[in-house]
Design a protein around this motif. Structure first.
Motif, mmCIF file in Angstrom:
data_model
loop_
_atom_site.group_PDB
_atom_site.id
_atom_site.type_symbol
_atom_site.label_atom_id
_atom_site.label_comp_id
_atom_site.label_asym_id
_atom_site.label_seq_id
_atom_site.Cartn_x
_atom_site.Cartn_y
_atom_site.Cartn_z
ATOM 1 N N PHE A 154 -6.593 -34.857 -33.323
ATOM 2 C CA PHE A 154 -7.553 -35.265 -33.679
ATOM 3 C C PHE A 154 -7.607 -36.133 -35.032
ATOM 4 C CE2 PHE A 154 -11.944 -35.525 -35.363
ATOM 5 C CZ PHE A 154 -12.654 -35.855 -34.362
ATOM 6 N N LEU A 155 -7.022 -35.556 -35.906
ATOM 7 C CA LEU A 155 -6.836 -36.293 -37.016
ATOM 8 C C LEU A 155 -5.999 -37.395 -37.029
ATOM 9 C CD1 LEU A 155 -6.637 -33.078 -39.470
ATOM 10 C CD2 LEU A 155 -8.593 -34.603 -38.958
ATOM 11 N N THR B 180 -13.068 -41.498 -31.786
ATOM 12 C CA THR B 180 -12.071 -40.634 -31.388
ATOM 13 C C THR B 180 -12.669 -39.697 -30.125
ATOM 14 O OG1 THR B 180 -10.900 -40.659 -33.220
ATOM 15 C CG2 THR B 180 -10.155 -38.883 -31.820
ATOM 16 N N THR B 181 -13.639 -39.019 -30.481
ATOM 17 C CA THR B 181 -14.290 -38.038 -29.733
ATOM 18 C C THR B 181 -14.663 -38.887 -28.164
ATOM 19 O OG1 THR B 181 -15.334 -36.951 -31.395
ATOM 20 C CG2 THR B 181 -16.185 -36.128 -29.083
ATOM 21 N N LEU B 182 -15.354 -40.005 -28.348
ATOM 22 C CA LEU B 182 -15.839 -40.728 -27.201
ATOM 23 C C LEU B 182 -14.838 -41.357 -26.293
ATOM 24 C CD1 LEU B 182 -19.260 -42.192 -28.209
ATOM 25 C CD2 LEU B 182 -19.068 -40.686 -26.463
ATOM 26 N N GLY C 254 -10.548 -37.398 -28.068
ATOM 27 C CA GLY C 254 -10.808 -36.330 -28.997
ATOM 28 C C GLY C 254 -9.463 -35.658 -29.103
ATOM 29 N N TRP C 255 -9.645 -34.404 -29.024
ATOM 30 C CA TRP C 255 -8.212 -33.614 -29.407
ATOM 31 C C TRP C 255 -7.072 -33.616 -28.348
ATOM 32 C CZ3 TRP C 255 -12.686 -30.691 -27.977
ATOM 33 C CH2 TRP C 255 -12.738 -30.019 -26.894
ATOM 34 N N LEU C 256 -7.245 -34.300 -27.315
ATOM 35 C CA LEU C 256 -6.269 -34.467 -26.344
ATOM 36 C C LEU C 256 -4.846 -34.963 -26.633
ATOM 37 C CD1 LEU C 256 -8.625 -35.151 -23.372
ATOM 38 C CD2 LEU C 256 -7.729 -33.072 -23.861
#
Lengths: 440, 126
Positions: free
Chosen positions: A341-342, A251-253, A257-259
């Motif tokens: 993110f979740l 998710t982050t990469l 991510g949180w976008l």
């Protein structure tokens, strides 16, 4: 006071993560059983709590109270310690992952390297556990598991390098900010890297179709064969935590991510209303179903879940309604970021389950061949292709899109070539068959 | 900088303490194990276990371990390169052509080694 203050919030997050993670893992197991049941046209757990919602709690109590057996030939100390190593290593990787721009234990400048290093320590737990059990099944399961993890670690690492080339930093927060700056999630810029990471992460978490170490029909339960009760539960916890970790890394990469989707386009700002509406919908469903539950406890639990969803709705909606500039409005990034993110992590884990119930298990030699003869060279070529594209863009001032697409096309061509040669290998013509193996 | 590692240390202690404490605590709550005899033997599908599992195993596992060391160390070397290739910090970024050339040389040597391994059959699980 000023010495302690900066530590209060991170330590609080650490406490929350350690407290919630077992619960979360339990519910992922429930969701997996439900998804499996749905794909096989049955109902799955329905007895304990409404729609089986209390099943994880019942399982946890059962596992905690189960008889604790240590085989007589086992190495007691290592047998005791191995699951702890697995759990600790899996959990520790979460320390550097940003669950939203605000919820993060530590933003390390070597974030990704830390995550990779710590999470691969989990192999020790598996190998030591399998060895300490002093059982053939456990030993072979542990060795297979280690070989598999180690093989796919390489391609996962190289796939990550491809994304790092775009981000230019190892800090997890910096990687998301880089995606926020360009407005393109790295999955669209480096699709081959994402594909390699997806396959490698399934193999690294020992899940079907790569669940070789636990192949029931061959090795009973692999390295966990001799484990029972709570120790077994610890291995299970480590496995599901690892799933959360690889999903969070992906998710982050790659997934921003949180976008929020289309975070830079004001036209899509209505998507901000999606999270509270979604929660409200779930709450409404709970209240609607509650009176239809057969037992009083189930009715109460359903209402409680509904109230929890209402609380989440309020938490998600209040920053939107609050006047701009107030403290509440500024908390929007944190709360909505955590939601997105979740949400992405959950979607990634759902894909894991979907693949598990779709594909049959690989054979061990096929698994190693896929890892070493397809994914490793493909990921090396992927790094070269990405580097070439970026260099063309920066040195010769090519526009970014054609340069990167050239890199991707070259990578795909290499992948097609590898597949073609691999195919010849996999199905040798009559008369040139290779010897088949019997060991391991 | 080490300041950031304090919460991680606390987290590590918590993550280790949670399973350990639960394991020890529930030892006093759950009924004692009275397992004897066959229940304490390693499981081998119901037949009495054959010897002990401290024997030898396939050499392939060692080869995989050695391959892992080569390729993973190479991956780790690529991490700082990737960061320097694209970093946003002024003055640290590599010239694209220099960065690309050094990576191609590095990976080129690796690919030669990979092809040699492939020809030797080291990547086959036979």
């Amino acid at each position: 006071m000023n010495v302690i203050m900066p530590y209060v919030l991170p330590v609080l997050f650490a406490l929350v993560i350690v407290a919630l993670l077992p619960l979360l893992a339990g519910y992922i197991v429930l969701v997996e059983r439900k998804v499996m049941a749905d794909m096989q046209v049955r109902l799955g757990p329905m007895r304990v709590g409404p729609h089986g919602l209390l099943q994880p709690i019942a399982d946890a109590v059962k596992l905690l109270l189960k008889e604790d057996i240590i085989p007589e030939n086992a190495d007691r100390l290592v047998f005791w310690g191995a699951p702890l190593i697995s759990v600790t290593a899996a959990m520790l990787a979460l320390a550097a992952l940003p669950i939203g721009p605000f919820f993060q234990i530590a933003d390390l400048n070597i974030g990704l390297l830390f995550i990779l290093g710590v999470s691969s320590l989990g192999i020790f737990g598996i190998v030591l556990g399998g060895w300490a059990s002093n059982s053939h099944y456990s030993l072979l399961g542990a060795l297979r598991s280690a070989a598999q993890l180690v093989s796919y670690e390489t391609s996962a690492g190289l796939a990550i390098v491809g994304a790092l080339l775009l981000a230019g930093t190892l800090s997890t927060r910096g990687i998301v900010q880089a995606q926020s700056a360009t407005g393109w999630w790295f999955i669209f810029v480096a699709p081959v890297g994402f594909f390699i990471y997806l396959v490698a992460s399934i193999a690294e978490t020992n899940r079907a179709p790569f669940d070789m170490p636990e192949a029931e029909s061959e090795l009973v339960a692999g390295y966990m064969t001799e484990y029972s009760g709570f120790r077994w539960a610890l291995y299970f916890l480590a496995e599901y935590t690892n799933m959360i970790v690889v999903a969070s890394i992906a998710t982050t990469l790659f997934l921003g991510g949180w976008l929020r989707p289309f975070a830079n386009t004001p036209l899509f700002n209505f998507l901000d209303y999606l999270p509270p509406l979604l929660m409200l919908g779930v709450a409404g469903y709970c209240f609607w179903r509650a009176p239809k539950q057969p037992v009083a406890v189930q009715k109460m639990f359903m209402v409680a879940v509904g109230l929890l969803c209402i609380a989440l709705t309020l938490a998600l909606a209040m920053p939107l309604a609050a006047p701009a500039g107030s403290l509440l409005a500024s908390s929007k990034a944190g709360i909505h970021g955590a939601f997105w993110f979740l949400f992405k992590v959950a979607a990634y884990i759902y894909v894991f389950m979907w693949l598990r119930f779709t594909f049959p298990r690989y054979r061990f030699d096929q698994l190693m061949r896929l890892g070493w003869q397809f994914l490793v060279p493909l990921s090396i070529v992927n790094v070269m292709g990405m580097g070439l594209g970026l260099a063309l863009h920066r040195q010769l001032n090519w526009p970014a899109a054609p340069a990167l697409i050239l890199g991707i096309v070259l990578t795909l061509a290499a992948g097609a070539y590898l597949l073609a040669t691999g195919e010849k290998h996999e199905h040798p013509r009559v008369g040139e068959e290779e010897e088949t193996s019997v060991d391991a | 900088m080490p300041r950031q590692y304090v919460p991680i240390l606390v987290f590590a202690v918590l993550a280790m303490a949670f399973p350990a404490v639960t394991l020890v605590l529930f030892k006093y709550i759950r009924p004692d194990s009275r397992a004897t005899g066959a229940k304490l033997k390693p499981y081998e599908c119901g037949i009495p276990p054959e010897g002990d599992a401290r024997g030898r195993y396939s050499v392939r596992f060692y080869i995989v371990a050695i391959l892992f060391v080569i390729f993973d160390v190479e991956t780790i070397f690529l991490f700082p390169w990737a960061v320097l290739f694209s970093t946003r910090e002024e003055g640290y970024r590599l010239t694209p052509i220099y960065g690309l050339a050094s990576m191609f040389v590095f990976l080129g040597i690796l690919i030669i080694g990979y092809v040699w391994l492939y020809r030797k059959g080291a990547l086959e699980w036979v």
